[in-house]
Design an enzyme around this catalytic site. Structure first.
Site, mmCIF file in Angstrom:
data_model
loop_
_atom_site.group_PDB
_atom_site.id
_atom_site.type_symbol
_atom_site.label_atom_id
_atom_site.label_comp_id
_atom_site.label_asym_id
_atom_site.label_seq_id
_atom_site.Cartn_x
_atom_site.Cartn_y
_atom_site.Cartn_z
ATOM 1 N N HIS A 186 0.856 -1.192 0.000
ATOM 2 C CA HIS A 186 0.000 0.000 0.000
ATOM 3 C C HIS A 186 0.892 1.243 0.000
ATOM 4 O O HIS A 186 1.952 1.254 0.627
ATOM 5 C CB HIS A 186 -0.902 -0.013 1.240
ATOM 6 C CG HIS A 186 -2.003 1.013 1.137
ATOM 7 N ND1 HIS A 186 -1.779 2.352 1.368
ATOM 8 C CD2 HIS A 186 -3.319 0.893 0.802
ATOM 9 C CE1 HIS A 186 -2.924 3.011 1.174
ATOM 10 N NE2 HIS A 186 -3.870 2.152 0.829
ATOM 11 N N GLU A 209 -4.245 2.340 -7.156
ATOM 12 C CA GLU A 209 -4.639 3.427 -6.266
ATOM 13 C C GLU A 209 -3.718 4.636 -6.491
ATOM 14 O O GLU A 209 -2.622 4.691 -5.924
ATOM 15 C CB GLU A 209 -4.512 2.994 -4.802
ATOM 16 C CG GLU A 209 -5.325 1.780 -4.423
ATOM 17 C CD GLU A 209 -5.613 1.727 -2.921
ATOM 18 O OE1 GLU A 209 -6.793 1.715 -2.568
ATOM 19 O OE2 GLU A 209 -4.666 1.731 -2.111
#
Ligand code: 13P
Length: 234
Positions: free
Chosen positions: A91, A160
């Site tokens: 992430h 993302e």
């Protein structure tokens, strides 16, 4: 199956857990969707007491060793013992705040495949790369390095864009379609490509029409938002 991922990040409480568990008591259309909740570690162990079995569990991180004297860390072995099926890898918040680089992430993906837990690899460009037209180059570099020596594994890749996380700003539908097609071309054949970044109850339908699912942050811990999103899956 379209993935509806709920990354709680470093948020949540027992109260929130119970409220969201309550919302999910009504089964969703599990032929079309797979809901995955990724709470912080302390909430993993009680998860199946509160949540129905058709809601899947994931973790936000792990440490590479199986077990041993690594105070404060959590291994894939422990996560599997708690019935986690998924785990986030790479992430952007871990890349930025915890110095995870493409090599670390490649090693973590290999750990996941060895331990047979499904990784959700997160990639995404910064605002600078986006504005200077470097998005595809940057993503290709991340995919190549993160997936080095990993060929036909089943990986979920969450696109993302960093500039879209928590900002309320998202790429246009055309941009997401374009990146989705691009990633499908360069990712291992069985990969799913999902979108994350300011997904909410008003825009998520648009994104799941293009991508193989969404990964939500803020909306996944907002009771009103998650109620609307969840009920539209039924
Ligand atoms: P937001 O939905 O809060 O923008 O966060 C996205 C994200 O980082 C999910 O992993």
């Amino acid at each position: 199956l379209k993935i509806i991922g709920c990354n709680w990040k470093m948020n949540g409480s027992l109260d929130l857990l119970q409220k969201i568990a309550h919302i999910t008591q009504k089964p969703y259309d599990d032929k079309n969707f797979e809901v995955i909740i990724l709470p912080s570690y302390p909430f993993l162990s009680g998860f199946y007491r509160d949540f129905p079995k058709y809601v899947k569990l994931g973790a936000q991180d792990f440490y590479k060793q199986k077990n041993g004297a690594f105070t404060g860390e959590v291994s894939l072995e422990i996560l599997k013992n708690l019935s986690c099926e998924y785990v986030l890898v790479g992430h952007s918040e871990r890349r930025i705040h915890f110095q995870e680089n493409n090599q670390t992430i490649n090693a973590k993906l290999k750990n996941c495949l060895e331990e047979k837990i499904k990784p959700i690899l997160c990639i995404g460009e910064s605002i600078d790369h986006y504005q200077s037209g470097q998005t595809k180059n940057f993503l290709e570099q991340q995919v190549t390095q993160n997936l080095a020596d990993i060929e036909d594994a089943q990986i979920v890749i969450a696109y993302e864009p960093i500039w879209s996380i928590g900002t309320g700003v998202t790429p246009s539908i055309n941009e997401i379609q374009n990146i989705y097609d691009f990633l499908k071309d360069i990712a291992p054949a069985n990969s799913k490509i999902i979108y994350g970044g300011s997904v909410n109850s008003s825009n998520f339908k648009d994104f799941i029409q293009i991508a193989d699912g969404v990964l939500m942050g803020g909306s996944s811990i907002d009771i009103a938002e998650i109620t609307k999103i969840y009920s539209s899956l039924q």
